[in-house]
Design a protein around this motif. Structure first.
Motif, PDB file in Angstrom:
ATOM      1  N   VAL A 491       1.196  -1.176   0.133  1.00  0.00           N
ATOM      2  CA  VAL A 491       0.053  -0.085  -0.065  1.00  0.00           C
ATOM      3  C   VAL A 491       0.887   1.226  -0.067  1.00  0.00           C
ATOM      4  O   VAL A 491       0.690   2.226  -0.858  1.00  0.00           O
ATOM      5  N   SER A 496      -3.989   0.147  -2.865  1.00  0.00           N
ATOM      6  CA  SER A 496      -4.637   0.672  -2.044  1.00  0.00           C
ATOM      7  C   SER A 496      -5.051  -0.371  -1.144  1.00  0.00           C
ATOM      8  O   SER A 496      -5.016  -1.699  -1.494  1.00  0.00           O
ATOM      9  N   TYR A 498      -7.946  -1.324  -0.317  1.00  0.00           N
ATOM     10  CA  TYR A 498      -8.956  -2.011  -0.700  1.00  0.00           C
ATOM     11  C   TYR A 498      -8.760  -2.837  -1.863  1.00  0.00           C
ATOM     12  O   TYR A 498      -9.277  -3.883  -1.843  1.00  0.00           O
ATOM     13  N   ALA A 580      -6.774   7.691   1.867  1.00  0.00           N
ATOM     14  CA  ALA A 580      -6.081   7.844   0.571  1.00  0.00           C
ATOM     15  C   ALA A 580      -5.132   9.124   0.985  1.00  0.00           C
ATOM     16  O   ALA A 580      -3.873   9.131   0.570  1.00  0.00           O
TER      17      ALA A 580
END
Length: 696
Positions: A491, A496, A498, A580
């Protein structure tokens, strides 16, 4: 006749009695005996055949000793077809369990009777295959397509009452199987009942098989065998003939037999039985445990107490204040109400367990007669040492003193007592009355009979107990820390959270690492990270976005926000848009230029980190065998069972390729991606991890 099947005549009835203890497994000798018995009955003038099992059960299934070996004739599909083709009336009388091939033999009989307590099922999907002796063709003709699909794809057991309601059996009768079977056969003969072969019945009704296939594959998180079984049932409906349906079933069965998932599930099946068999405990008797103590009544302590109560162990639970004690009792009662609602216990049992079987107190003196005490307090060495000092003062000589620590040094905890030989780690997993894993952590001075007591308790609580040595995190949490780091690194470098979670759930895990962190509480891992910070190697990369999220007070589900946002009344969470920004800030501070990662690379890094750390755990002797690691990950961390565990998965993928990838990743971070010496050794010798399981 085979000795496994006895033949006798009772008037016009040929009686075939299975006598292959302990469970009348359908081994080669039993199959030969059944075939010979049918042929003999046809030759000597019998009008009907009764098949039943001696001892505690009808045929409980295949003989597991034949798994992985070349099949011997007569094979079960041909035998079932031969039984069904007999011109005589063939009746099966069932008691105990009729599972897998056992139920398929019964389905190939013309009539079926069972005692009320009989259990049946086709659990083959749990071994990575499907019913391959006509089960997918005969069961839908009796029970209907939808009921058969549910039973076959779930692999569940069902009782005689349900079997009667669904038309799978014809009658339920109290009594011994031979007696009720003979009476039923005589009744059929007197009525002039016709021979009634299931394979000659009309094909069952069609359903939307494509939708059923997709739903089954999704429910199984990618496990192939239940979904493939849908296609076999489809053949029962759509094939030109019953024989063509059998051929389609067999082709699908053989396809699954050659699959990696079948190898994984067979590995899991045998490893679950082998994991608690320790050479060091041969001839060692555990100490008697007739009552338990639990220190701490939070979620974990209440779960441990609940598990003990459900195993009929009286429990004394200690809390610090009267209010905390009342809250602990409320949690335990809530857990037991759940068991009552699910039919696991009766109202009378609930009243007994919450009454005399449970004592909640604030004084350690209440533990004076406890045979084993489990501490489940805050994960702090000072707090735990204080608790064990009190246990040392109040518990009777010979009482086993256990800590439920997830990470801390059990030797240091044991040193706070005058009896370190009585101290052991029993690491339960939350919720402790539900999760099956129990890590039994052996300290330097733990007595052999104390270790044996830990395993005996695990068995009584219906846990899968795994032996672990001492290190930070023991087996499971140590490995989890490694693959969680790999997830954070990928990440930080551009993926990400997700994408990571999606790749991991696509592999078959129930949750990804970031969703799991939210569920467990991000503050727990945050505390562990802060504890390790003073001794952290300066070469270690440290993503900061995790800490930044916690510093803002977002700990996951408990606060309504973490990597995901959780809304009242809504199942699951949606991505937290603030994450983010935190990741971008972390990347900027660390001078990281983000890049794109494919889902395949994300998953490969995650899995390689898991395998590499697991190999270190085995190589250092923290886990005795690779299968110990596999069982920890299956039962404690949601690793998909159809891959058998991370080290079985690694064997199936090829260790040389995994090592090559780890070495490639080391070019960018040679501190984290240090190949495990054991992995390097196995690759050099051309051996799989599984060879180490065979060494004992």
């Amino acid at each position: 006749m085979s000795e496994a099947i006895a033949y006798e005549r009772a008037g016009d009835v040929a009686v075939l009695k299975a006598q292959n203890p302990p469970v009348n497994a359908l081994g080669a000798e039993v199959r030969k005996g059944l075939l010979a018995g049918i042929e003999r009955a046809e030759q000597d003038g019998a009008k009907a055949v009764l098949i039943y099992g001696e001892g505690r059960t009808y045929f409980a299934g295949a003989d597991i000793r034949e798994f992985g070996r070349p099949p011997k004739d007569p094979q079960l599909p041909a035998l079932c077809s031969r039984i069904e083709a007999s011109p005589l009336i063939v009746v099966s009388a069932m008691h105990g369990t009729a599972l897998g091939g056992g139920l398929e033999v019964a389905l190939s009989s013309h009539y079926r009777i069972a005692v009320p307590s009989a259990k049946m099922g086709l659990p083959e999907v749990n071994l990575g295959i499907l019913p391959g002796a006509g089960g997918t063709q005969r069961l839908p003709r009796l029970a209907g397509t939808e009921a058969a699909l549910e039973m076959i794809t779930s692999g569940r057991h069902f009782g005689a009452a349900e079997a009667l309601e669904k038309g799978i059996i014809d009658k339920i009768e109290e009594g011994d199987p031979r007696g009720i079977g003979l009476a039923y056969v005589q009744e059929l003969l007197e009525q002039g009942a016709p021979r009634r072969a299931v394979g000659e019945m009309p094909a069952p009704d069609a359903v939307d098989f494509d939708a059923a296939y997709a739903a089954t594959l999704k429910k199984g998180r990618g496990q192939l065998s239940p979904a493939t079984a849908v296609r076999a049932v489809q053949a029962a409906v759509e094939a030109e003939s019953f024989e063509a349906g059998l051929q389609r079933e067999r082709a699908l069965f053989m396809e699954l037999m050659g699959s990696d998932q079948r190898q994984g599930l067979i590995h899991a099946f045998f490893s679950e039985r082998a994991v608690s068999k320790l050479p060091e405990l041969e001839g060692v008797e555990p100490r008697e445990v007739v009552s338990m103590g639990v220190i701490g009544g939070g979620t974990m302590g209440a779960g441990i107490a609940t598990a003990a109560l459900l195993a009929d162990l009286p429990v004394v639970l200690i809390e610090m204040t009267d209010d905390a004690a009342a809250a602990a009792r409320g949690r335990i009662e809530g857990n037991l109400k759940g068991a009552l609602k699910r039919g696991k216990i009766t109202e009378a049992q609930y009243d007994r367990l919450t009454g005399g079987a449970l004592t909640v107190a604030t004084d350690y003196a209440a533990l004076s007669q406890a045979d084993l005490v489990v501490e489940a307090v805050f994960e702090d060495m000072g707090v735990k040492r204080d608790v064990f000092g009190k246990l040392d003062a109040h518990c009777k000589p010979g009482a086993v003193l256990a800590t439920n620590t997830s990470y801390l040094d059990v030797d240091e905890i044991a040193a706070s007592t005058s009896r370190p030989q009585d101290v052991i780690g029993l690491h339960f997993f939350s919720p402790a009355h539900v999760m099956k894993l129990l890590e039994v952590v052996v300290a330097e001075k733990t007595a052999p009979e104390v270790l044996a007591t830990g395993f005996a308790l695990g068995k009584r609580l219906k846990k899968v107990a795994v032996r672990s040595g001492i290190c930070d995190g023991f087996i499971g949490n140590r490995i989890m820390n490694a693959y969680r780091k790999a997830a954070e690194y990928v990440v930080l470098d551009g993926a990400s959270p997700y994408q990571v979670d999606q790749a991991v759930t696509g592999f078959g895990f129930p949750m990804g690492p970031f969703a799991m962190g939210d569920l467990a509480g991000l503050d727990i891992n945050w505390a562990a990270r802060k504890r390790r910070a003073p001794t952290r190697d300066p070469r270690e990369r440290v993503p900061r976005f995790y800490e930044m999220l916690c510093e803002s007070g977002d700990f996951g589900q408990k606060t309504g926000k973490g990597f995901y946002i959780y809304e009242e009344g809504r199942r699951g969470g949606v991505p937290n848009p603030q994450v983010a920004g935190l990741i971008a800030e972390d990347q900027e501070q660390q001078g990281v230029t983000p890049r794109e990662f494919s889902d395949a690379e994300v998953l490969r890094r995650y899995m390689c980190a898991m395998v590499n750390e697991a190999a270190k755990v085995v190589g250092e002797g923290i886990a005795r065998r690779p299968l110990d690691v596999d069982m920890v990950m299956l039962f404690g961390y949601g690793f998909p069972r159809f891959w058998g565990g991370p080290l079985k998965w690694a064997d199936l993928q090829g260790l040389d390729g995994i090592l090559a990838d780890i070495r490639a990743y080391a070019a960018e971070d040679d501190f984290f991606w240090q190949p495990a010496p054991l992995l390097e050794q196995l690759v050099a010798e051309g051996k799989p991890f599984d060879d180490l399981n065979k060494d004992g």
